[in-house]
Design a protein around this motif. Structure first.
Motif, PDB file in Angstrom:
ATOM      1  N   SER A 104     -81.820  64.593   3.494  1.00 26.92           N
ATOM      2  CA  SER A 104     -82.473  64.860   4.773  1.00 26.92           C
ATOM      3  C   SER A 104     -81.458  65.259   5.834  1.00 26.92           C
ATOM      4  O   SER A 104     -80.242  65.161   5.616  1.00 26.92           O
ATOM      5  CB  SER A 104     -83.224  63.609   5.240  1.00 26.92           C
ATOM      6  OG  SER A 104     -82.294  62.571   5.541  1.00 26.92           O
ATOM      7  N   PHE A 105     -81.969  65.684   6.977  1.00 29.74           N
ATOM      8  CA  PHE A 105     -81.117  65.990   8.123  1.00 29.74           C
ATOM      9  C   PHE A 105     -80.287  64.759   8.496  1.00 29.74           C
ATOM     10  O   PHE A 105     -79.101  64.875   8.803  1.00 29.74           O
ATOM     11  CB  PHE A 105     -81.985  66.430   9.308  1.00 29.74           C
ATOM     12  CG  PHE A 105     -81.229  66.644  10.585  1.00 29.74           C
ATOM     13  CD1 PHE A 105     -80.600  67.853  10.841  1.00 29.74           C
ATOM     14  CD2 PHE A 105     -81.136  65.630  11.545  1.00 29.74           C
ATOM     15  CE1 PHE A 105     -79.892  68.054  12.028  1.00 29.74           C
ATOM     16  CE2 PHE A 105     -80.432  65.821  12.724  1.00 29.74           C
ATOM     17  CZ  PHE A 105     -79.805  67.036  12.968  1.00 29.74           C
ATOM     18  N   SER A 106     -80.908  63.586   8.447  1.00 31.34           N
ATOM     19  CA  SER A 106     -80.218  62.344   8.825  1.00 31.34           C
ATOM     20  C   SER A 106     -79.063  62.025   7.895  1.00 31.34           C
ATOM     21  O   SER A 106     -77.986  61.634   8.349  1.00 31.34           O
ATOM     22  CB  SER A 106     -81.212  61.170   8.830  1.00 31.34           C
ATOM     23  OG  SER A 106     -82.193  61.346   9.815  1.00 31.34           O
ATOM     24  N   SER A 107     -79.273  62.188   6.591  1.00 29.60           N
ATOM     25  CA  SER A 107     -78.204  61.843   5.653  1.00 29.60           C
ATOM     26  C   SER A 107     -77.027  62.806   5.767  1.00 29.60           C
ATOM     27  O   SER A 107     -75.863  62.400   5.707  1.00 29.60           O
ATOM     28  CB  SER A 107     -78.740  61.826   4.214  1.00 29.60           C
ATOM     29  OG  SER A 107     -79.255  63.096   3.856  1.00 29.60           O
ATOM     30  N   VAL A 108     -77.312  64.100   5.967  1.00 28.49           N
ATOM     31  CA  VAL A 108     -76.235  65.078   6.141  1.00 28.49           C
ATOM     32  C   VAL A 108     -75.498  64.826   7.448  1.00 28.49           C
ATOM     33  O   VAL A 108     -74.269  64.892   7.507  1.00 28.49           O
ATOM     34  CB  VAL A 108     -76.797  66.522   6.107  1.00 28.49           C
ATOM     35  CG1 VAL A 108     -75.700  67.533   6.460  1.00 28.49           C
ATOM     36  CG2 VAL A 108     -77.375  66.847   4.740  1.00 28.49           C
ATOM     37  N   SER A 109     -76.252  64.520   8.517  1.00 24.31           N
ATOM     38  CA  SER A 109     -75.616  64.257   9.813  1.00 24.31           C
ATOM     39  C   SER A 109     -74.805  62.966   9.780  1.00 24.31           C
ATOM     40  O   SER A 109     -73.752  62.878  10.429  1.00 24.31           O
ATOM     41  CB  SER A 109     -76.659  64.202  10.934  1.00 24.31           C
ATOM     42  OG  SER A 109     -77.573  63.149  10.728  1.00 24.31           O
ATOM     43  N   ASP A 110     -75.253  61.976   9.018  1.00 22.31           N
ATOM     44  CA  ASP A 110     -74.489  60.721   8.891  1.00 22.31           C
ATOM     45  C   ASP A 110     -73.122  60.990   8.258  1.00 22.31           C
ATOM     46  O   ASP A 110     -72.096  60.455   8.708  1.00 22.31           O
ATOM     47  CB  ASP A 110     -75.255  59.696   8.050  1.00 22.31           C
ATOM     48  CG  ASP A 110     -76.414  59.061   8.807  1.00 22.31           C
ATOM     49  OD1 ASP A 110     -76.455  59.184  10.049  1.00 22.31           O
ATOM     50  OD2 ASP A 110     -77.276  58.450   8.151  1.00 22.31           O
ATOM     51  N   GLU A 111     -73.108  61.819   7.216  1.00 19.48           N
ATOM     52  CA  GLU A 111     -71.845  62.164   6.564  1.00 19.48           C
ATOM     53  C   GLU A 111     -70.926  62.909   7.535  1.00 19.48           C
ATOM     54  O   GLU A 111     -69.723  62.660   7.586  1.00 19.48           O
ATOM     55  CB  GLU A 111     -72.118  63.034   5.332  1.00 19.48           C
ATOM     56  CG  GLU A 111     -72.803  62.289   4.196  1.00 19.48           C
ATOM     57  CD  GLU A 111     -73.132  63.199   3.036  1.00 19.48           C
ATOM     58  OE1 GLU A 111     -72.706  64.384   3.058  1.00 19.48           O
ATOM     59  OE2 GLU A 111     -73.810  62.749   2.094  1.00 19.48           O
ATOM     60  N   TYR A 112     -71.523  63.828   8.287  1.00 15.35           N
ATOM     61  CA  TYR A 112     -70.763  64.618   9.264  1.00 15.35           C
ATOM     62  C   TYR A 112     -70.149  63.725  10.333  1.00 15.35           C
ATOM     63  O   TYR A 112     -68.955  63.831  10.650  1.00 15.35           O
ATOM     64  CB  TYR A 112     -71.708  65.643   9.896  1.00 15.35           C
ATOM     65  CG  TYR A 112     -71.204  66.301  11.160  1.00 15.35           C
ATOM     66  CD1 TYR A 112     -70.194  67.262  11.134  1.00 15.35           C
ATOM     67  CD2 TYR A 112     -71.764  65.981  12.400  1.00 15.35           C
ATOM     68  CE1 TYR A 112     -69.747  67.879  12.291  1.00 15.35           C
ATOM     69  CE2 TYR A 112     -71.322  66.592  13.567  1.00 15.35           C
ATOM     70  CZ  TYR A 112     -70.322  67.543  13.505  1.00 15.35           C
ATOM     71  OH  TYR A 112     -69.883  68.140  14.664  1.00 15.35           O
ATOM     72  N   LEU A 113     -70.949  62.800  10.864  1.00 15.61           N
ATOM     73  CA  LEU A 113     -70.451  61.910  11.915  1.00 15.61           C
ATOM     74  C   LEU A 113     -69.400  60.951  11.371  1.00 15.61           C
ATOM     75  O   LEU A 113     -68.413  60.647  12.063  1.00 15.61           O
ATOM     76  CB  LEU A 113     -71.617  61.128  12.532  1.00 15.61           C
ATOM     77  CG  LEU A 113     -72.613  61.956  13.352  1.00 15.61           C
ATOM     78  CD1 LEU A 113     -73.824  61.110  13.742  1.00 15.61           C
ATOM     79  CD2 LEU A 113     -71.963  62.530  14.604  1.00 15.61           C
ATOM     80  N   ASN A 114     -69.573  60.497  10.150  1.00 18.35           N
ATOM     81  CA  ASN A 114     -68.577  59.605   9.543  1.00 18.35           C
ATOM     82  C   ASN A 114     -67.238  60.303   9.385  1.00 18.35           C
ATOM     83  O   ASN A 114     -66.177  59.694   9.564  1.00 18.35           O
ATOM     84  CB  ASN A 114     -69.064  59.117   8.176  1.00 18.35           C
ATOM     85  CG  ASN A 114     -70.169  58.080   8.297  1.00 18.35           C
ATOM     86  OD1 ASN A 114     -70.299  57.427   9.333  1.00 18.35           O
ATOM     87  ND2 ASN A 114     -70.970  57.944   7.261  1.00 18.35           N
ATOM     88  N   GLU A 115     -67.279  61.603   9.069  1.00 21.16           N
ATOM     89  CA  GLU A 115     -66.038  62.363   8.940  1.00 21.16           C
ATOM     90  C   GLU A 115     -65.332  62.494  10.281  1.00 21.16           C
ATOM     91  O   GLU A 115     -64.111  62.348  10.377  1.00 21.16           O
ATOM     92  CB  GLU A 115     -66.326  63.750   8.376  1.00 21.16           C
ATOM     93  CG  GLU A 115     -66.676  63.737   6.898  1.00 21.16           C
ATOM     94  CD  GLU A 115     -67.151  65.091   6.419  1.00 21.16           C
ATOM     95  OE1 GLU A 115     -66.902  66.076   7.131  1.00 21.16           O
ATOM     96  OE2 GLU A 115     -67.782  65.157   5.349  1.00 21.16           O
ATOM     97  N   LEU A 116     -66.110  62.788  11.336  1.00 17.64           N
ATOM     98  CA  LEU A 116     -65.517  62.894  12.668  1.00 17.64           C
ATOM     99  C   LEU A 116     -64.852  61.575  13.055  1.00 17.64           C
ATOM    100  O   LEU A 116     -63.731  61.560  13.573  1.00 17.64           O
ATOM    101  CB  LEU A 116     -66.588  63.247  13.705  1.00 17.64           C
ATOM    102  CG  LEU A 116     -67.184  64.661  13.650  1.00 17.64           C
ATOM    103  CD1 LEU A 116     -68.248  64.816  14.737  1.00 17.64           C
ATOM    104  CD2 LEU A 116     -66.107  65.725  13.839  1.00 17.64           C
ATOM    105  N   GLU A 117     -65.548  60.486  12.797  1.00 17.01           N
ATOM    106  CA  GLU A 117     -65.011  59.172  13.172  1.00 17.01           C
ATOM    107  C   GLU A 117     -63.781  58.822  12.351  1.00 17.01           C
ATOM    108  O   GLU A 117     -62.779  58.338  12.892  1.00 17.01           O
ATOM    109  CB  GLU A 117     -66.094  58.103  12.993  1.00 17.01           C
ATOM    110  CG  GLU A 117     -65.705  56.746  13.541  1.00 17.01           C
ATOM    111  CD  GLU A 117     -66.836  55.747  13.473  1.00 17.01           C
ATOM    112  OE1 GLU A 117     -66.824  54.781  14.258  1.00 17.01           O
ATOM    113  OE2 GLU A 117     -67.738  55.915  12.630  1.00 17.01           O
ATOM    114  N   SER A 118     -63.827  59.086  11.045  1.00 15.23           N
ATOM    115  CA  SER A 118     -62.681  58.742  10.191  1.00 15.23           C
ATOM    116  C   SER A 118     -61.459  59.600  10.491  1.00 15.23           C
ATOM    117  O   SER A 118     -60.328  59.186  10.268  1.00 15.23           O
ATOM    118  CB  SER A 118     -63.055  58.885   8.711  1.00 15.23           C
ATOM    119  OG  SER A 118     -63.340  60.232   8.388  1.00 15.23           O
ATOM    120  N   ASN A 119     -61.695  60.807  11.033  1.00 17.13           N
ATOM    121  CA  ASN A 119     -60.585  61.683  11.418  1.00 17.13           C
ATOM    122  C   ASN A 119     -60.186  61.502  12.879  1.00 17.13           C
ATOM    123  O   ASN A 119     -59.428  62.301  13.434  1.00 17.13           O
ATOM    124  CB  ASN A 119     -60.957  63.143  11.163  1.00 17.13           C
ATOM    125  CG  ASN A 119     -60.947  63.490   9.689  1.00 17.13           C
ATOM    126  OD1 ASN A 119     -60.025  63.139   8.973  1.00 17.13           O
ATOM    127  ND2 ASN A 119     -61.987  64.155   9.205  1.00 17.13           N
TER     128      ASN A 119
END
Length: 404
Positions: A104-119
């Motif tokens: 879903s949009f939510s699962s893809v956006s969660d991965e995207y936001l996690n990457e921003l935070e981890s970087n």
């Protein structure tokens, strides 16, 4: 010929100069790439061992992720070869992306936001998290699928942001950019097909609204420089603002990170937080009294010039981000009082220091030189930014017509 898989760092960098990590599948001299979704600086990549170097702050997590993805690719490859030994690299990639169809949009956006935070891209993380939540609240469910995000959806979403959230046109555009970013990501992952893409010619086109950038004049800055009836906190705020202005409008997040050790050979040397570019500028003579004002509080050669981050955990990006935001809010509050005392009718904020430099530079400094001072990657960005402050030619043309 047997298939080969390998973790690689692709050669094409993104706009921030970072390179994407990927799994390469090779069969019969034909290669296909599965992108992991993470980008790193080339200096953090060990070409010989095909791993992220320990110099990267999240090397352990990234290497674990890469190993997991490689194992997933090899497992799928073996299963397919058991059925048919003459399997192509593209077929392996297709099989791996089929599992993403239900995302879903939510699962893809969660991965995207996690990457921003981890970087540690915290400014973008917090801003885009709000924008993602706007989409979810508008849809009233986390089960939004990308196939549902069509032109009609985006038109209704813009109306919702404008009327219900009372957002400016620029803020609405920023929300659309995040959706576009996630949609492109979903296409690369195989979640949705390219033909469903709702952006582009004949569809939803993202156009940045023109915004007025207001900068101070030379006389207005001189009034700020000569103010005497300031409180101690207002004087400190003025020093930080002028420090930024004198150095071509350095962003406040970078100003607060400047250390005494960054000043040598009559120059300032620092790395921009926004794009990690190294900057070296000559120290203007006007900075001397500001530096003398804080030199008595220097604890050691590596100490910060300004006090805001002295008590921060500099290794904790969240703490630095929070303290920088708090300091910026405090500065902007005092700048309002400084503007009143200086008799200015323009809004005065920390970011206005950058606009003021551009306003005074006008068309007096070659745009190529301004690009170096601003540290813009593209000269087009500099030209667009500077166009807000160049009005000499239009003023002259107007005068020639009406002065008869």
């Amino acid at each position: 010929m047997s298939s080969k898989t390998k973790i690689v760092l692709r050669k094409k960098a993104n706009k921030e100069g970072l390179f994407p990590l990927a799994i390469r599948i090779t069969k019969n001299r034909s290669s296909s790439y599965i992108f992991i979704g993470h980008y790193i600086d080339r200096k953090h990549w060990d070409e010989r061992r095909n791993i992220v170097r320990k110099s990267h702050p999240n090397s352990e997590l990234l290497n674990t992720l890469l190993s997991s993805k490689l194992a997933e690719v090899n497992k799928t490859l073996m299963e397919l070869q058991f059925e048919n030994n003459d399997i192509s690299a593209n077929r392996v990639k297709k099989e791996l992306t089929v599992a993403n169809k239900d995302k879903s949009f939510s699962s893809v956006s969660d991965e995207y936001l996690n990457e921003l935070e981890s970087n540690n891209k915290l400014t973008r993380f917090y801003a885009d998290k709000v924008r993602v939540n706007h989409v979810i609240k508008f849809y009233k469910s986390r089960q939004l699928m990308f196939q549902e995000i069509d032109e009609g959806f985006l038109i209704r979403f813009q109306t919702y942001l404008r009327n219900n959230k009372k957002l400016s046109e620029r803020s609405i555009v920023n929300n659309l950019i995040v959706i576009r970013t996630l949609y492109n990501r979903a296409i690369r992952m195989g979640v949705v097909e390219q033909k469903s893409y709702p952006f582009g010619k004949g569809k939803i086109q993202i156009r940045f609204p023109e915004t007025e950038k207001v900068g101070l004049t030379v006389k207005e800055i001189q009034r700020i420089e000569s103010l005497e009836n300031l409180t101690k906190m207002e004087e400190h705020t003025r020093n930080v603002w002028l420090f930024s202005f004198y150095l071509a409008g350095i962003r406040v997040g970078d100003v607060l990170k400047i250390r005494w050790s960054d000043l040598y050979d009559g120059r300032i040397h620092y790395r921009m937080n926004k794009n990690s570019k190294l900057v070296s500028l000559k120290l203007p003579h006007k900075l001397k009294p500001i530096l003398e004002y804080y030199e008595g509080h220097k604890l050691n050669p590596n100490d910060f010039i300004f006090p805001e981050l002295k008590i921060s955990d500099i290794k904790n990006d969240r703490d630095v981000y929070a303290k920088t935001n708090t300091a910026t809010s405090k500065f902007n509050k005092h700048l309002k009082e400084i503007a009143n005392k200086a008799g200015l009718d323009k809004k005065l904020t920390m970011h206005i220091a950058r606009h003021s430099f551009g306003h005074i530079a006008g068309d007096r400094i070659p745009v190529q030189m301004l690009q170096k001072l601003y540290r813009h990657t593209s000269i087009t960005t500099t030209m667009q930014y500077q166009s807000n402050f160049i009005s000499k030619e239009t003023d002259r043309a107007l005068e020639e017509v009406v002065n008869f």
